[in-house]
Design an enzyme around this catalytic site. Structure first.
Site, PDB file in Angstrom:
ATOM      1  N   ASP A   1     -10.709  -8.223   8.126  1.00  0.00           N
ATOM      2  CA  ASP A   1     -12.126  -8.090   7.753  1.00  0.00           C
ATOM      3  C   ASP A   1     -12.819  -9.451   7.785  1.00  0.00           C
ATOM      4  OD1 ASP A   1     -12.140  -5.391   7.531  1.00  0.00           O
ATOM      5  OD2 ASP A   1     -12.819  -5.319   5.456  1.00  0.00           O
TER       6      ASP A   1
ATOM      7  N   ASP B   1      -5.066  -6.582   6.199  1.00  0.00           N
ATOM      8  CA  ASP B   1      -6.272  -5.842   5.816  1.00  0.00           C
ATOM      9  C   ASP B   1      -7.389  -6.842   5.486  1.00  0.00           C
ATOM     10  OD1 ASP B   1      -7.985  -3.882   4.997  1.00  0.00           O
ATOM     11  OD2 ASP B   1      -6.942  -3.422   3.130  1.00  0.00           O
TER      12      ASP B   1
ATOM     13  N   LYS C   1       3.605 -15.319   2.667  1.00  0.00           N
ATOM     14  CA  LYS C   1       3.487 -16.101   1.429  1.00  0.00           C
ATOM     15  C   LYS C   1       4.914 -16.424   0.972  1.00  0.00           C
ATOM     16  CE  LYS C   1       0.909 -17.648  -2.031  1.00  0.00           C
ATOM     17  NZ  LYS C   1       0.128 -18.867  -1.868  1.00  0.00           N
TER      18      LYS C   1
ATOM     19  N   ASP D   1      -2.854 -17.993   2.289  1.00  0.00           N
ATOM     20  CA  ASP D   1      -4.042 -18.634   1.708  1.00  0.00           C
ATOM     21  C   ASP D   1      -4.595 -19.701   2.652  1.00  0.00           C
ATOM     22  OD1 ASP D   1      -1.586 -19.770   1.143  1.00  0.00           O
ATOM     23  OD2 ASP D   1      -2.087 -20.443  -0.864  1.00  0.00           O
TER      24      ASP D   1
ATOM     25  N   TYR E   1       0.827  -1.209   0.000  1.00  0.00           N
ATOM     26  CA  TYR E   1       0.000   0.000   0.000  1.00  0.00           C
ATOM     27  C   TYR E   1       0.867   1.267   0.000  1.00  0.00           C
ATOM     28  CZ  TYR E   1      -3.979  -3.001   1.258  1.00  0.00           C
ATOM     29  OH  TYR E   1      -4.942  -3.977   1.275  1.00  0.00           O
TER      30      TYR E   1
END
Ligand code: NAD
Length: 362
Positions: free
Chosen positions: A251, A247, A191, A223, A142
């Site tokens: 959620d 992020d 990852k 994942d 980001y």
């Protein structure tokens, strides 16, 4: 002990929910012999109305002079048309940057009394859900370079993902320290089968674990983690991960608990000062109607006591009072299920008063 708390009531339901959190803190102070001093800070729409600026430096300075900041919520339709640099949310971004907070910590906890609100199967919920996601907040993709160029006659978009060892180490420490204050299990999520930044992340977390022999460190690919959060969330205590993974996972984690009105969060940097707030917004649709659920903000105050003021007993006392009120069948509208036939609907003020009545020194 004495603590100076910067209080940002904000907009919409912000002032209503914050008022209840302060009344809870007042009672905790009386029970345990502490003194909490509140300094009002204007941020968001109310600061635009007052100063023409969503967070003037003088208001930020009050936060920087405090032991921690407690925030309601900011924003609302009244300020939708102000220029981008003046929007209420800019105040929030400036506050986070000014306080140097680089870690966002969001608990995912299911209250057994509200288990029916979870979209997960009952047998999964019954095993218990109570973990925290520690997310790196100001690095990663980001904050990398973003550009769109033309190549071979078509557009090509590039987003850069960078993490330095020191950035990883400082968020890793928050993860280990948080685990130390809980059940001492930390899961580092990355990852590393694909990304260099993740391989460095895993290496730094493994090195750091030598300094925290009391915390059990595990590693998981992002994942797989996304699957495990819905398959068996009871396995997690603290998850630490980079900005974009955090992020998305946070959620997902808040969704499985059922209600947005119940969830607190903290943002931390170096030192003990933090920014504490509920995860929801200013809910302009119910503002001023005594309908808001103040529990997310009250639990944010409890987090502040535990993680910034090192007052775990006082934090547990607030959490126990919330549990007792839910046990008693009291619900604000957002957490009242049609299936809860024996439950009583209460407003924001009554919910606050009931929690205060149930605060008992352990
Ligand atoms: P929201 O979280 O304010 O509301 C979404 C829905 O949840 C609404 O129906 C609302 O009534 C309900 N809700 C939220 N909190 C509740 C509570 N405590 N009790 C009962 N019901 C509750 O999200 P939104 O509508 O997308 O945003 C409204 C405003 O809030 C926007 O201006 C947005 O920019 C701002 N916002 C601020 C923050 C913050 O201050 N940190 C975060 C998110 C959104």
């Amino acid at each position: 002990m004495n603590f100076n708390i910067a209080v940002i009531r904000g907009d919409g339901i912000g002032p209503e929910i914050l008022e209840q959190a302060l009344l809870v803190l007042d009672k905790v102070a009386r029970l345990y012999g502490h003194s909490f001093t509140y300094t009002d800070v204007f941020m968001g729409g109310c600061a635009i109305d007052r100063f023409g600026d969503p967070l003037p430096q003088a208001e930020l300075d009050k936060c920087l002079a405090s032991d921690s900041v407690l925030l309601g919520a900011v924003g609302g339709p009244k300020w939708n048309d102000v220029p981008g640099s003046m929007r209420p949310e800019k105040g929030l971004l400036r506050l986070r940057a000014g306080m140097g907070v680089y870690s966002n910590n969001r608990p995912a906890k299911i209250w057994p009394q509200l288990a029916a609100a979870s979209p997960l199967k009952q047998e999964i919920v019954d095993k218990g859900i109570d973990f925290i996601i520690v997310r790196e907040l100001i690095g990663g993709i980001y904050f990398g370079k973003h550009e769109t160029v033309e190549e071979n006659g078509e557009h090509l978009a590039i987003d850069e993902l960078r993490y330095s060892e020191s950035e990883i180490r400082r968020i890793g420490r928050i993860g280990f320290e948080t685990a130390r204050k809980r059940n001492k299990r930390l899961c580092s999520v990355e990852k590393s089968n694909v990304l260099d930044s993740s391989r460095l992340w895993k290496k730094v977390m493994t090195q750091l674990s030598e300094e925290y022999p009391d915390v059990q460190l595990s590693h998981m690919l992002v994942d797989n983690c996304a699957m495990q959060i819905v398959k068996d969330p009871s396995q997690f205590d603290v998850i630490v991960t980079e900005n974009m993974f955090g992020d998305i996972l946070s959620d997902e984690a808040s969704m499985i608990t059922g209600s947005i009105g119940m969830i607190p969060s903290s943002s931390l940097g170096d030192g003990s000062r933090g920014l504490y707030e509920p995860i929801h917004g200013s809910a302009p649709d119910i503002a001023g109607k005594d309908m808001a659920n103040p529990i997310g903000t009250i639990l944010a105050a409890a987090m502040m006591l535990r993680y910034s003021f090192d007052l775990p007993e006082e934090a547990s006392c607030i959490e126990a009072a919330v549990g007792a009120v839910l046990d008693g069948g009291y619900r604000t509208g957002d957490i009242l299920s049609p299936l809860d036939s024996g439950c009583k609907k209460v407003g924001c003020r009554e919910m606050g008063s009931l929690i205060i009545e149930n605060l008992k020194k352990g």
